[in-house]
Scaffold this motif. Sequence first.
Motif, PDB file in Angstrom:
ATOM      1  N   SER A  45       0.832  -1.209   0.000  1.00 17.70           N
ATOM      2  CA  SER A  45       0.000   0.000   0.000  1.00 17.70           C
ATOM      3  C   SER A  45       0.865   1.256   0.000  1.00 17.70           C
ATOM      4  O   SER A  45       0.527   2.262  -0.635  1.00 17.70           O
ATOM      5  N   HIS A  49       0.640   4.313  -2.554  1.00 18.10           N
ATOM      6  CA  HIS A  49       0.456   5.705  -2.123  1.00 18.10           C
ATOM      7  C   HIS A  49       1.494   6.625  -2.754  1.00 18.10           C
ATOM      8  O   HIS A  49       1.188   7.752  -3.128  1.00 18.10           O
ATOM      9  N   LEU A  54      -0.403  10.163  -2.856  1.00 21.93           N
ATOM     10  CA  LEU A  54      -1.016  10.282  -1.521  1.00 21.93           C
ATOM     11  C   LEU A  54       0.049  10.385  -0.442  1.00 21.93           C
ATOM     12  O   LEU A  54      -0.245  10.679   0.708  1.00 21.93           O
ATOM     13  N   PHE A  89     -10.449   2.246  -3.447  1.00 20.09           N
ATOM     14  CA  PHE A  89     -10.040   1.760  -2.123  1.00 20.09           C
ATOM     15  C   PHE A  89     -10.736   0.447  -1.791  1.00 20.09           C
ATOM     16  O   PHE A  89     -11.787   0.119  -2.325  1.00 20.09           O
ATOM     17  N   PHE A  91     -12.278  -0.219   1.004  1.00 24.77           N
ATOM     18  CA  PHE A  91     -13.555   0.021   1.668  1.00 24.77           C
ATOM     19  C   PHE A  91     -14.378   1.091   0.935  1.00 24.77           C
ATOM     20  O   PHE A  91     -15.163   1.803   1.552  1.00 24.77           O
ATOM     21  N   PHE A  92     -14.169   1.171  -0.375  1.00 23.84           N
ATOM     22  CA  PHE A  92     -14.964   2.005  -1.295  1.00 23.84           C
ATOM     23  C   PHE A  92     -14.758   3.498  -1.049  1.00 23.84           C
ATOM     24  O   PHE A  92     -14.502   4.247  -1.982  1.00 23.84           O
ATOM     25  N   ASP A 166      -6.437  -0.390  -4.445  1.00 28.58           N
ATOM     26  CA  ASP A 166      -5.845  -0.971  -3.231  1.00 28.58           C
ATOM     27  C   ASP A 166      -6.796  -2.026  -2.671  1.00 28.58           C
ATOM     28  O   ASP A 166      -7.797  -1.708  -2.030  1.00 28.58           O
TER      29      ASP A 166
ATOM     30  N   LYS B 290     -13.163  11.373   7.941  1.00 21.92           N
ATOM     31  CA  LYS B 290     -13.008  10.433   6.832  1.00 21.92           C
ATOM     32  C   LYS B 290     -13.407  11.101   5.522  1.00 21.92           C
ATOM     33  O   LYS B 290     -12.736  10.929   4.491  1.00 21.92           O
ATOM     34  N   ALA B 297      -7.978  12.822  -0.862  1.00 18.76           N
ATOM     35  CA  ALA B 297      -7.404  11.750  -1.694  1.00 18.76           C
ATOM     36  C   ALA B 297      -7.768  11.934  -3.165  1.00 18.76           C
ATOM     37  O   ALA B 297      -6.955  11.694  -4.053  1.00 18.76           O
ATOM     38  N   THR B 388      -2.662  13.476   6.808  1.00 16.59           N
ATOM     39  CA  THR B 388      -2.567  13.080   5.407  1.00 16.59           C
ATOM     40  C   THR B 388      -3.894  12.425   5.031  1.00 16.59           C
ATOM     41  O   THR B 388      -4.615  11.930   5.915  1.00 16.59           O
ATOM     42  N   PRO B 389      -4.217  12.385   3.757  1.00 21.65           N
ATOM     43  CA  PRO B 389      -5.490  11.799   3.341  1.00 21.65           C
ATOM     44  C   PRO B 389      -5.683  10.374   3.843  1.00 21.65           C
ATOM     45  O   PRO B 389      -6.756  10.021   4.341  1.00 21.65           O
ATOM     46  N   ILE B 390      -4.647   9.572   3.751  1.00 20.65           N
ATOM     47  CA  ILE B 390      -4.787   8.175   4.152  1.00 20.65           C
ATOM     48  C   ILE B 390      -4.998   8.056   5.656  1.00 20.65           C
ATOM     49  O   ILE B 390      -5.819   7.267   6.120  1.00 20.65           O
ATOM     50  N   ARG B 394      -8.270   6.329   7.348  1.00 20.16           N
ATOM     51  CA  ARG B 394      -8.148   5.045   8.025  1.00 20.16           C
ATOM     52  C   ARG B 394      -8.342   5.108   9.519  1.00 20.16           C
ATOM     53  O   ARG B 394      -8.879   4.203  10.121  1.00 20.16           O
ATOM     54  N   GLU B 863     -19.564   0.626   9.148  1.00 20.87           N
ATOM     55  CA  GLU B 863     -18.198   1.009   8.740  1.00 20.87           C
ATOM     56  C   GLU B 863     -17.830   2.399   9.285  1.00 20.87           C
ATOM     57  O   GLU B 863     -18.539   3.335   9.040  1.00 20.87           O
TER      58      GLU B 863
END
Lengths: 229, 863
Positions: A45, A49, A54, A89, A91-92, A166, B290, B297, B388-390, B394, B863
């Motif tokens: 991942s 990125h 990213l 992604f 998880f969409f 991903d 999120k 992102a 950061t976007p990720i 997450r 989720e």
Amino acid sequence: MIELRQASRKYQQGAREVYALRQVNLLINQGEFLSIMGPSGSGKSTLLHLMGGLDQPSEGEVFLDGKPLHGISDNELTLLRRRHVGYVFQFFNLLPLLTAAENVGLPLLLEGLPFSQVKLRAESLLQQVGLAERTEHRPDQLSGGEMQRVAIARALIANPAVLLADEPTGNLDSHTSEEIFLLLKGLNDQGQTIVMVTHDPKAAAYGNRILTLKDGAPVQDIAIGEQAA
Amino acid sequence: MNLVNLLRHISLKHVRLQKAQLLIAVAGIGLGVAAMVAIDIVNVSVLRSFAESIDQITGRAALEISGAESGFPEALLERVQEVPGVEYAVPVIETNANLADGSKRALMILGVDVLQDHQIRNYSLTDEAADIPDPLLFLAKKDSLLLSKTMAEQEKIAIDQEIRLQTVQGIKTFKVRGLLNPEGPARVAGGDIAIMDVYAAQLAFGKEGRIDRIDVSFLPGEKLDPMMARIKQVLPQGYTVDTPAGRTRQVEILLERFQKNIAFTSTLVMFVGMYLIYNIISISVVQRRKEIGILRAIGARRSEIITLFFAETCVVAALGALLGIGLGLVFAKLTVGFVAQYITDVYLQTSVTSLTFSPAMFVRDAALGILASLVAAAFPAVSSVRFTPITAIRTQASAGDGFILSRKIKITSALLLALALALLAAYRTAAPGSDFRTTTVTVASAISLIVGISLLTPAFLQGAMRLFHRFLSPRLGVAGRLAGINLHKNIGRNGVAVGAIFFSISLYVCSANSMHSLNISMFDWIDSIIRADLLISSGSPLAAGGAHSIPMPASLGEEIEKIPGVRMVEPFRKGYLTYQNKKILLEIFDVALRMEYCPGMFAEGNREEVIRLMPGQDTIFINEGFAEQYNLHPGDTVVLPTPHGPVRFGVAAVAVSYSSDAGVVWMDVHTYRRHWQDTLVDTYELLVQEKSEIPQVRQAILDRLGQERHLFVLPALEFRNEIKKLLANTSILFQAVNILVLLIAGFGIVITLLASVLERTREIGVLRAMGMKKNQVAGVVIIESALIGTLGGLLGSATGLLLGWIAVEGFFRLDYGASIVYHIDFSAIAWAILLSTGLAALAGFYPARRAAGINIVEALSYE
């Protein structure tokens, strides 16, 4: 298309430095469908990125269509991401309050285009991924496979140079997963460059090249034909 | 254009889901803007009414000459008339009277020279010609007056009818010779005005040989400044020669201090609104983390996300501003009467018949409200893009707590606290009159303190949770342990909720303690100065409006002394002096008599010095505000204007007084009468032979004197208690603001806990799946809520104590010009903590129900 030169990504964990990726050299050509495999923690991942802007390398260089992704401002990186990269992604990651059409059209809405114009393109893409009847549905009204299709359509709307996925089927059943892989394969057949992270060899077989990572470094890089051989 | 897209497709959808938050934010900003709008409207309306009254009264006069409030020798009129360039110089008596019958309302009496006044003012009568009917008749019949048609209609009075007015000489009968159309002077005071001959007015109102004002017009071609200089040359020092507009400027200065109080309240309310915005945006950032990560992102720039939050804030603030403008008009309508009454008491009968406002005023106040909201939203908006976007996509919100607990935040907090202390120290050590000795400095100190401690709230929560886990958690069962863990897990979000309670409780404790201190100080002061047994005046001493007190002659005191049971009668007179362009209060009494039974409260000097130095001498004592403003101490001298010119007075002592924030001077009655030739009395203070005979003495006075004049004879104890009640009531406004602030903080907790429940949906599902009962789940949420309330209450109480001291020292002291001792109201602190815990627990009920009602299967796949 995408090139990495001695690219590394390290993190500070307390007093020590941990390399998630270590001196990766990689070239991905236009039209390729690269699958990146490896055990958990191998840096798959992280590599994705870096390719998609990213994240930025701690050392080395990353280029996308000749444009550097390293050493540039966050603004420039973000715009490159918006215009040249499509992200899918596990998880969409759809916005729950938006309809499918709005989710798909987000990158163009960020460019400031009027929604009336964006909607037409979004609906066209949703039709392409088999969701013509779902344009006004919100994510909570879609199945997992449908949500991932919407995510793929979103990734395509800006005509990106590369589509990065991903673990796109990590949250889907096998039947739906196969539909998604076939969709991605179809896009690649039309010339879309795709890089996909997966831990599933069967999934990797949909591509035409497999890169295997271990402990942050490539250990194997073969074309699918070669593997078969 | 992309901002419009984001607002339309993303922000609007959030608004639809979070209507409660939106309403609360709009209400918070709305109240702040409403307060600002109300202040502006009241200010402009009262000034405009006052200026109009002045214009109507002064007519074509280019200059007004005035002296002491009790009047000045009419001999000066001739001197002014002989000044080259003066066309007309006419005398004016300006005073008040009460109708003795009917509604008994107050009216303004204008005494004018009926032969000459029409050269300055226009009079329009309802019948016949334009001129005052038969001026010679007016001169011949001292009981003649002209009444405004407005008042005549309201009181059903006709021409040639007799009316009775309460005057200095008692109740007198006058004849209405004509009615004035509502033009010119007849429009003043809402039409409650009568015109008399100036000499008849002198007799009726105890101003023999004196006038209140000379209105002057110039010959064509004469310029203002040279004329002013020439006229000043013929007058003794201390007289005011000014244009009619100059009086309006005086009122502006007077209103400045009055508005400071209201402005402080409006700033407080705006601050609450800002805190609310900060709270709501912070929670929104956490809830939408999120979403922000996804937008980043797929290509949203940091600046675009920050701009989006600012734009959302702008929209909410604009709605709040619109609401505020409407509310402000309502508040203005409700409060304008009080301010007008204040001006009436000090200057001139002023009544506001319509509010004055302009679009520019609304735009400015709305812009301030929006700007304040943007400032409040700045920190959370900017912090929304620090991940950061990720990371944003997450991780849970708690992963971002590093920033709010970072060294940077702690250093910023420490710097702000240091700034607060430095400003306070600067204020305390600054010389009177310096730039550091102002409410701006103390308010800046208070704001630095509040913001500094707010930034420390997450660290405080973290520390408190460590203690909780160590000492309390093992005793509270599963629900308590989970509650502590949950609070500790999300310091960021919970810190904001604790911060909201902290803020509101600190305001509550601050205002409770400062009002408590003020009340104790003022009650002590009232007890020290009102020591007589009975008070006699011709208007209710407690009336804020309606009947005015008409002064009484000195001879009345002699009559009262003869009544059986009366031991001593002491006169009290009140007036205003202009000293260095400011109105100061002058209080006059018999020092030798007063000091016998009234110890007073002295900050410098003492009662013995006052008794030794003052009776009949050119010596005064002053209040702390006056002393501080002009750097005066016992032994110094001060030059005050008198009708015959300036006189140097020695300062015998400095006393504590809360009568006036502009300054108070006390003078012996014999000294006053010698310089001012004014023997009128506003109040007689009586001591009786036997305390048990107070009711009988009171009745005897009413029987003996009540026929010829309306008198209020009030037992002093009753008067003291009524004053204390009035004082206690003034704190109601602060209490109302506090309750509002607490309620808003309570809503903030509801929002915080709902966000928390949403984020923990899956976790709650797991707990329920493993066997946790619904009431246990609810219990976790309520305990969390109560903990938030208790911690916020503790921190708020400690801060509120300090803020209360700042308010007493830096605000009330400057406001009242008197020392106020800080008294801690321990019951208020106990209530504050109980209230914050209870309110927070209550606020947790709805989120607790939501948590307990979560569907287990849905929650597990959330989720």
